[in-house]
Design a protein around this motif. Structure first.
Motif, mmCIF file in Angstrom:
data_model
loop_
_atom_site.group_PDB
_atom_site.id
_atom_site.type_symbol
_atom_site.label_atom_id
_atom_site.label_comp_id
_atom_site.label_asym_id
_atom_site.label_seq_id
_atom_site.Cartn_x
_atom_site.Cartn_y
_atom_site.Cartn_z
ATOM 1 N N THR A 177 1.060 -12.235 -14.211
ATOM 2 C CA THR A 177 0.903 -12.572 -12.798
ATOM 3 C C THR A 177 0.566 -11.324 -11.981
ATOM 4 O O THR A 177 1.021 -10.218 -12.287
ATOM 5 N N LEU A 178 -0.234 -11.521 -10.939
ATOM 6 C CA LEU A 178 -0.580 -10.477 -9.983
ATOM 7 C C LEU A 178 -0.065 -10.890 -8.610
ATOM 8 O O LEU A 178 -0.382 -11.988 -8.132
ATOM 9 N N ASN A 179 0.732 -10.022 -7.978
ATOM 10 C CA ASN A 179 1.275 -10.336 -6.665
ATOM 11 C C ASN A 179 1.019 -9.182 -5.701
ATOM 12 O O ASN A 179 1.313 -8.026 -6.012
ATOM 13 N N LYS A 180 0.510 -9.533 -4.525
ATOM 14 C CA LYS A 180 0.210 -8.540 -3.502
ATOM 15 C C LYS A 180 1.297 -8.546 -2.433
ATOM 16 O O LYS A 180 1.671 -9.606 -1.919
ATOM 17 N N THR A 181 1.820 -7.333 -2.106
ATOM 18 C CA THR A 181 2.850 -7.192 -1.082
ATOM 19 C C THR A 181 2.608 -5.891 -0.317
ATOM 20 O O THR A 181 1.717 -5.118 -0.659
ATOM 21 N N VAL A 182 3.441 -5.649 0.691
ATOM 22 C CA VAL A 182 3.427 -4.347 1.350
ATOM 23 C C VAL A 182 4.237 -3.379 0.496
ATOM 24 O O VAL A 182 5.083 -3.788 -0.309
ATOM 25 N N VAL A 183 3.990 -2.093 0.648
ATOM 26 C CA VAL A 183 4.719 -1.078 -0.111
ATOM 27 C C VAL A 183 6.135 -0.961 0.438
ATOM 28 O O VAL A 183 6.323 -0.677 1.635
ATOM 29 N N VAL A 184 7.116 -1.166 -0.413
ATOM 30 C CA VAL A 184 8.520 -1.071 -0.007
ATOM 31 C C VAL A 184 9.049 0.330 -0.242
ATOM 32 O O VAL A 184 9.770 0.893 0.587
ATOM 33 N N ASP A 185 8.697 0.933 -1.384
ATOM 34 C CA ASP A 185 9.152 2.271 -1.743
ATOM 35 C C ASP A 185 8.151 3.301 -1.240
ATOM 36 O O ASP A 185 7.072 3.468 -1.811
ATOM 37 N N ALA A 186 8.503 4.020 -0.173
ATOM 38 C CA ALA A 186 7.575 4.988 0.421
ATOM 39 C C ALA A 186 7.245 6.126 -0.525
ATOM 40 O O ALA A 186 6.194 6.779 -0.382
#
Length: 344
Positions: free
Chosen positions: A249-258
Motif C-alpha cells: 500500500t502507498l499512503n500520502k500524509t503530511v510529515v509528522v517527524d520533522a
C-alpha cells in the motif's frame, strides 16, 4: 572551515590508523605506508598527529585526538599565511582536503572502509556501490553536483558519470538527497519497490519494510516499480508517502517527524588549494567522485594552482581548474582526459 568537528571526530575513529599514526615505535603497516606515499600532504598530516602525540598534547582516544587536531588546525588556518611553516600548512591543508571530504578517505584508497567509514567500490568501469559501515552519516558526491548523505548500514548503487537522458540510483536503507536541477535529465531513486522521480529538490528516503519518502523542498513523484500498477503520488514540501511492502500500500500524509527533513551533514565540502600541485587537485577530484581522470603526470608535475572548489559539479570544478591551468578536458567513454601544455 568547510567541515564540522563531528565529521572530523568520526573520521578519526579508524582504530588501525590511530594505532599506526600514534605509535611511539615503528609499526609496519603496508596499507597505511602505501596510503601515505600517494600524496605529500598525507605524510605531513601523519607527522602532525605524531608530533602532537609525542609532545603529550593528545591521548590515543579518538575524541581527544579530534579535539586537539581540530584546535591546532583552527589556529593554523587563522594565522597569517606568511607565518605558517610548510609542514604545518601542509598538515592543515591535508585535514581540510583529505579528512574534510566527509569520510571519503576511508573508502577511496584501495576501497577500504572497515567499521568506521564509507566503503566505495567499483563494480565495473561504470557502476559503483557505496556502503556506510560507520555509525555516523557519510556523504556521497555525484558528478552532476548532487549530494547524498548515506545513513548507517545503507548502500547506494549508481553510475559515476551519470550518462544518458536520466540519472538513476538504487538505495538500500536510508539517505538524504540534495539533487542538482536538470530539467532534461530527471533523477530517479529506486528503493524497496518504489521509484521516486525528481528534477531538483531535497528529500529523504528511509526504511526497509516500510519505505518513507519525505520532501523538504521542490516536488517529487512517487510510484511503484511494478509496471502493471498505475498509481502515482505528487509530493510537495512537508509531504510524505509511506509504502508498506508487505501490505503493498502507498499512503500520502503530511510529515509528522520533522527530523526527516533535516540533513545530518549540514555543510558542503570546500576544497581549498593554495599553491598546490595540480596533480593533487586532479587526484582529489578523482577520489571524491570515484572517476577515472587521466593526464600526463610528468608534464604537470611542476604546475601549481591556487583554487577554491565548493558546491559545483565535477565538470564545473574541472572547468575552473583547467581555466587556471590553461588546459582543457573531455570525456571519452567512462574516462575524463585533461590536456595541458605543462609548466616551466
Amino acid at each position: 572551515m568547510s567541515y564540522s568537528h563531528e565529521e572530523l571526530e568520526a573520521l578519526l575513529q579508524n582504530d588501525e590508523f590511530i594505532r599506526w599514526a600514534t605509535s611511539r615505535e615503528t609499526v609496519e603497516n603496508a596499507y597505511w605506508e602505501s596510503w601515505v606515499k600517494q600524496q605529500p600532504d598525507r605524510q605531513a598530516l601523519v607527522e602532525f598527529i605524531r608530533s602532537l602525540h609525542a609532545a603529550e598534547q593528545v591521548h590515543p582516544g579518538h575524541r581527544e585526538l579530534a579535539d586537539e587536531v581540530w584546535h591546532a588546525v583552527q589556529l593554523q588556518m587563522e594565522a597569517p599565511v606568511r607565518r605558517i611553516s610548510w609542514r604545518k600548512y601542509a598538515a592543515a591543508a591535508a585535514v581540510a582536503i583529505i579528512l574534510g571530504a566527509a569520510g571519503l578517505w576511508y573508502g577511496l584508497s584501495g576501497n577500504r572502509g572497515g567499521e568506521g567509514g564509507l566503503v566505495v567500490q567499483k563494480v565495473n568501469s561504470v557502476n559503483i556501490t557505496a556502503k556506510n559501515n560507520g555509525k555516523a552519516p557519510k556523504t556521497v558526491y555525484l558528478t552532476d553536483g548532487t549530494r547524498i548523505t548515506l545513513g548507517q548500514n545503507s548502500t547506494l548503487a549508481y553510475s559515476n558519470l551519470l550518462h544518458g537522458d536520466k540519472r538513476e540510483v538504487h538505495l538500500e536503507g536510508e539517505a538524504f538527497f540534495e539533487v542538482t536541477k536538470d530539467a532534461q535529465r530527471p533523477f530517479l531513486v529506486y528503493s524497496g519497490g518504489i521509484v521516486t522521480k525528481v528534477l531538483g529538490t531535497s528529500f529523504r528516503v528511509t526504511g526497509h519494510d516500510k519505505i518513507t519518502v519525505a520532501v523538504k523542498s521542490g516536488k517529487v513523484a512517487v510510484s511503484r516499480q511494478q509496471r502493471d500498477v498505475d498509481e502515482e503520488f505528487i509530493l510537495l514540501p512537508n509531504e510524505q508517502v509511506v509504502f508498506n511492502r508487505k501490505a503493498n500500500t502507498l499512503n500520502k500524509t503530511v510529515v509528522v517527524d520533522a527530523m526527516l527533513l533535516q540533513n545530518p551533514v549540514t555543510s558542503h565540502v570546500t576544497l581549498n588549494f593554495d599553491e598546490a600541485p595540480v596533480t593533487q587537485v586532479l587526484d582529489s577530484l578523482a577520489a571524491m567522485y570515484t572517476v577515472d581522470i587521466q593526464y600526463d603526470r610528468n608534464l604537470l608535475a611542476r604546475c601549481m594552482v591556487t583554487v577554491s572548489l565548493e558546491q559545483e559539479s565535477l565538470y564545473d570544478k574541472l572547468q575552473i581548474v583547467c581555466k587556471v591551468l590553461g588546459a582543457t578536458f573531455e570525456t571519452h567513454g567512462n574516462v575524463i582526459y585533461v590536456k595541458a601544455q605543462g609548466c616551466n
